[in-house]
Design a protein around this motif. Structure first.
Motif, PDB file in Angstrom:
ATOM      1  N   LEU A 391       0.825  -1.202   0.000  1.00 52.72           N
ATOM      2  CA  LEU A 391       0.000   0.000   0.000  1.00 52.72           C
ATOM      3  C   LEU A 391       0.863   1.258   0.000  1.00 52.72           C
ATOM      4  O   LEU A 391       0.622   2.204  -0.766  1.00 52.72           O
ATOM      5  CB  LEU A 391      -0.927  -0.011   1.217  1.00 52.72           C
ATOM      6  CG  LEU A 391      -1.774   1.243   1.469  1.00 52.72           C
ATOM      7  CD1 LEU A 391      -2.718   1.496   0.309  1.00 52.72           C
ATOM      8  CD2 LEU A 391      -2.555   1.106   2.770  1.00 52.72           C
ATOM      9  N   ILE A 392       1.885   1.291   0.857  1.00 52.42           N
ATOM     10  CA  ILE A 392       2.745   2.472   0.939  1.00 52.42           C
ATOM     11  C   ILE A 392       3.555   2.636  -0.345  1.00 52.42           C
ATOM     12  O   ILE A 392       3.682   3.752  -0.866  1.00 52.42           O
ATOM     13  CB  ILE A 392       3.679   2.364   2.164  1.00 52.42           C
ATOM     14  CG1 ILE A 392       2.845   2.373   3.454  1.00 52.42           C
ATOM     15  CG2 ILE A 392       4.682   3.517   2.168  1.00 52.42           C
ATOM     16  CD1 ILE A 392       1.934   3.566   3.620  1.00 52.42           C
ATOM     17  N   MET A 393       4.069   1.560  -0.892  1.00 54.70           N
ATOM     18  CA  MET A 393       4.898   1.670  -2.096  1.00 54.70           C
ATOM     19  C   MET A 393       4.097   2.106  -3.317  1.00 54.70           C
ATOM     20  O   MET A 393       4.660   2.621  -4.281  1.00 54.70           O
ATOM     21  CB  MET A 393       5.621   0.352  -2.362  1.00 54.70           C
ATOM     22  CG  MET A 393       6.760   0.108  -1.376  1.00 54.70           C
ATOM     23  SD  MET A 393       7.795  -1.322  -1.780  1.00 54.70           S
ATOM     24  CE  MET A 393       6.693  -2.659  -1.345  1.00 54.70           C
ATOM     25  N   GLN A 394       2.770   1.943  -3.267  1.00 52.03           N
ATOM     26  CA  GLN A 394       1.927   2.439  -4.347  1.00 52.03           C
ATOM     27  C   GLN A 394       1.891   3.963  -4.393  1.00 52.03           C
ATOM     28  O   GLN A 394       1.638   4.550  -5.445  1.00 52.03           O
ATOM     29  CB  GLN A 394       0.488   1.925  -4.176  1.00 52.03           C
ATOM     30  CG  GLN A 394       0.287   0.460  -4.478  1.00 52.03           C
ATOM     31  CD  GLN A 394      -1.138   0.020  -4.168  1.00 52.03           C
ATOM     32  OE1 GLN A 394      -2.024   0.839  -3.921  1.00 52.03           O
ATOM     33  NE2 GLN A 394      -1.351  -1.292  -4.166  1.00 52.03           N
ATOM     34  N   HIS A 395       2.159   4.608  -3.252  1.00 50.35           N
ATOM     35  CA  HIS A 395       1.956   6.055  -3.156  1.00 50.35           C
ATOM     36  C   HIS A 395       3.212   6.848  -2.812  1.00 50.35           C
ATOM     37  O   HIS A 395       3.209   8.070  -2.956  1.00 50.35           O
ATOM     38  CB  HIS A 395       0.887   6.352  -2.096  1.00 50.35           C
ATOM     39  CG  HIS A 395      -0.457   5.772  -2.414  1.00 50.35           C
ATOM     40  ND1 HIS A 395      -1.311   6.344  -3.326  1.00 50.35           N
ATOM     41  CD2 HIS A 395      -1.078   4.654  -1.952  1.00 50.35           C
ATOM     42  CE1 HIS A 395      -2.417   5.624  -3.407  1.00 50.35           C
ATOM     43  NE2 HIS A 395      -2.300   4.591  -2.586  1.00 50.35           N
ATOM     44  N   VAL A 396       4.254   6.182  -2.343  1.00 47.83           N
ATOM     45  CA  VAL A 396       5.448   6.904  -1.879  1.00 47.83           C
ATOM     46  C   VAL A 396       6.615   6.593  -2.800  1.00 47.83           C
ATOM     47  O   VAL A 396       6.941   5.426  -3.027  1.00 47.83           O
ATOM     48  CB  VAL A 396       5.780   6.493  -0.421  1.00 47.83           C
ATOM     49  CG1 VAL A 396       7.059   7.178   0.042  1.00 47.83           C
ATOM     50  CG2 VAL A 396       4.610   6.844   0.497  1.00 47.83           C
ATOM     51  N   ASP A 397       7.236   7.646  -3.331  1.00 49.16           N
ATOM     52  CA  ASP A 397       8.326   7.447  -4.287  1.00 49.16           C
ATOM     53  C   ASP A 397       9.679   7.287  -3.605  1.00 49.16           C
ATOM     54  O   ASP A 397      10.555   6.602  -4.099  1.00 49.16           O
ATOM     55  CB  ASP A 397       8.359   8.603  -5.301  1.00 49.16           C
ATOM     56  CG  ASP A 397       8.371   9.963  -4.623  1.00 49.16           C
ATOM     57  OD1 ASP A 397       8.321  10.010  -3.380  1.00 49.16           O
ATOM     58  OD2 ASP A 397       8.414  10.983  -5.341  1.00 49.16           O
ATOM     59  N   HIS A 398       9.885   7.926  -2.489  1.00 50.33           N
ATOM     60  CA  HIS A 398      11.131   7.731  -1.731  1.00 50.33           C
ATOM     61  C   HIS A 398      10.792   7.743  -0.244  1.00 50.33           C
ATOM     62  O   HIS A 398       9.709   8.146   0.155  1.00 50.33           O
ATOM     63  CB  HIS A 398      12.170   8.809  -2.064  1.00 50.33           C
ATOM     64  CG  HIS A 398      11.803  10.189  -1.601  1.00 50.33           C
ATOM     65  ND1 HIS A 398      12.065  10.637  -0.337  1.00 50.33           N
ATOM     66  CD2 HIS A 398      11.195  11.217  -2.251  1.00 50.33           C
ATOM     67  CE1 HIS A 398      11.634  11.885  -0.209  1.00 50.33           C
ATOM     68  NE2 HIS A 398      11.108  12.257  -1.355  1.00 50.33           N
ATOM     69  N   SER A 399      11.692   7.265   0.567  1.00 44.04           N
ATOM     70  CA  SER A 399      11.490   7.112   2.023  1.00 44.04           C
ATOM     71  C   SER A 399      10.457   6.047   2.354  1.00 44.04           C
ATOM     72  O   SER A 399      10.009   5.949   3.502  1.00 44.04           O
ATOM     73  CB  SER A 399      11.069   8.437   2.678  1.00 44.04           C
ATOM     74  OG  SER A 399      12.011   9.454   2.428  1.00 44.04           O
ATOM     75  N   ALA A 400      10.051   5.237   1.375  1.00 47.26           N
ATOM     76  CA  ALA A 400       9.013   4.230   1.615  1.00 47.26           C
ATOM     77  C   ALA A 400       9.439   3.230   2.687  1.00 47.26           C
ATOM     78  O   ALA A 400       8.645   2.872   3.566  1.00 47.26           O
ATOM     79  CB  ALA A 400       8.664   3.506   0.325  1.00 47.26           C
TER      80      ALA A 400
END
Length: 441
Positions: A391-400
């Protein structure tokens, strides 16, 4: 970049999530010239009587300069009127609320009462006044909130963490609490921005300040119990427009190429009507549904960690634009938790309130979802949810990676193992890069 005041963002796909209470929009309205009628040396504002709303459902927002008030008698009292059937104060735009405050507009309404935008004649500033319903239980709750607000104000050096109480008074059997005027809530900003998520660097700044506020309250032995984006307000209403690269390839509709971002990341917590001291009874249900911790649902009792669970849910929502657990029922809520975070630990299931254990678990072990009453819609809502890292990697480009690790600490099922606020502030998600990324605090 274009800089302007927030007036209205395009909003579609309105969020229909059930909420504990209607949210407040504390947006600062654009300055407009007040309507005036001249009688001799005085300028008089025509009275617009208000109960819940005007005929068209909209109460006009008018910003007044202090010059306007110098021409209006300040000691006049409005005529006495009975409260409405629900105990709300019936007011008129332009009249006084005591001799000190003049009513400018209605800002919002909740189960507690109403919030009015008023001009403080003494300090010559615009304030927000919460007018509590003239019902005993709400008056009692308001006095508890005032006690909490005054305690927070005494210790909040620099007035940086929580909304500031300016004053309070009892007016015609209504407790009135005067607050500083702030900008829109993070939820309203998302909603008016078509639920487009915030950049991760801005989420970092919001998260840092939110955790600082929670740590500050916990140090004072206070538990907020109702943390959610509606109760986090931007200090300023100013925003900037930036290109929205995620939408450029998908749409040609006018305005979709850009999204709005707050000009400043400064935020403050509001709504301390449910705040509880550590030593008080913790057996009842707390938190708005979407941000409610598993120990609350299972009847295990709750304490400081319930606030940290809410923080985790909020950070996911700010990153994705959508609530993590969009549900309205306990069993479905627990099923969503297991879908995103894995199975509930057996030690919590065993200790669950017996009535809840029979209702939610099969043979006291496995979650009893879906059951014969589960709708297809509910099943789709649960099964579409990805695991937290995905879920997070779908929306966060860095610092995931850092954010996922932080969220796994905040959203830990067992409250005794959940990360504490001050520990979270030392997490690499906040400490790895000290730069402010252009968002002044």
């Amino acid at each position: 970049m274009e800089t302007q005041r927030i007036i209205e963002f395009p909003h579609k796909n309105m969020d229909k999530r059930p909420r504990k209470r209607p949210r407040l929009t504390w947006d600062m309205p654009p300055a407009l010239p007040p309507p005036q009628l001249s009688y001799g040396f005085f300028q008089v504002l025509p009275a617009i009587y208000c109960n819940q709303e005007l005929g068209n459902g909209v109460v006009p927002n008018i910003a007044y300069s202090s010059m306007f008030y110098r021409g209006v008698p300040r000691n006049g009292s409005p005529p006495w009127r009975p409260d409405d059937k629900d105990g709300h104060y019936v007011f008129a735009i332009g009249e006084n609320l005591t001799s000190r405050y003049r009513i400018l507009s209605k800002m919002g309404e909740g189960t507690f009462g109403q919030v009015l935008e008023c001009f403080d004649n003494e300090r010559e500033e615009v304030v927000a006044i919460k007018i509590v319903r003239s019902i005993h239980k709400y008056r009692e709750a308001a006095m508890i909130e005032i006690d909490v607000l005054q305690r927070l104000a005494r210790h909040d050096i620099g007035n940086a963490r929580c909304v500031q109480i300016r004053n309070w008074f009892d007016y015609r059997n209504h407790i009135c609490i005067v607050f500083e005027k702030l900008g829109p809530s993070l939820y309203d900003f998302l909603r008016k921005n078509s639920y487009r998520s915030f950049p991760i660097d801005l989420v970092r700044e919001f998260g840092r300040q939110l955790l600082e506020s929670v740590a500050f309250m916990h140090d004072l032995h206070l538990i907020h119990t109702d943390l959610k984006p509606e109760n986090i307000l931007l200090v300023s209403s100013d925003y900037i427009k930036v290109p929205d690269y995620k939408f450029l390839a998908r749409t040609t509709k006018e305005g979709s190429y850009f999204k709005n971002l707050p000009k400043s990341s400064s935020i403050k917590l509001i709504d301390f009507g449910s705040t509880t001291f550590e030593h008080q009874d913790h057996s009842y249900v707390v938190s708005t549904r979407h941000y409610r911790a598993p120990e609350v649902i299972l009847g295990l009792g709750w304490n400081y960690p319930c606030d940290l669970w809410s923080v985790g849910c909020i950070l996911v929502e700010l990153c994705s634009g959508e609530a993590l657990f969009q549900t309205h029922e306990n069993l479905e809520h627990l099923a969503m938790m297991e879908r995103v975070l894995g199975p509930l630990p057996q030690q919590m299931v065993v200790r669950a309130d017996s009535r809840r254990a029979e209702k939610y678990f099969r043979r006291g072990a496995r979650l009893g979802w879906p059951d014969s009453s589960t709708s297809r819609e509910s099943m789709r809502a649960v099964w579409k949810l990805p695991r937290l890292p995905n879920l997070i990697m779908q929306h966060v480009d860095h610092s995931a990676g850092d954010l996922i690790d932080l969220l796994q600490g905040l959203l830990r099922y067992d409250p005794s193992e959940r990360i504490k606020a001050r520990e979270a502030l030392r997490h690499p998600f906040f400490t790895r890069d000290p730069k402010r990324y252009g968002y002044p605090l």
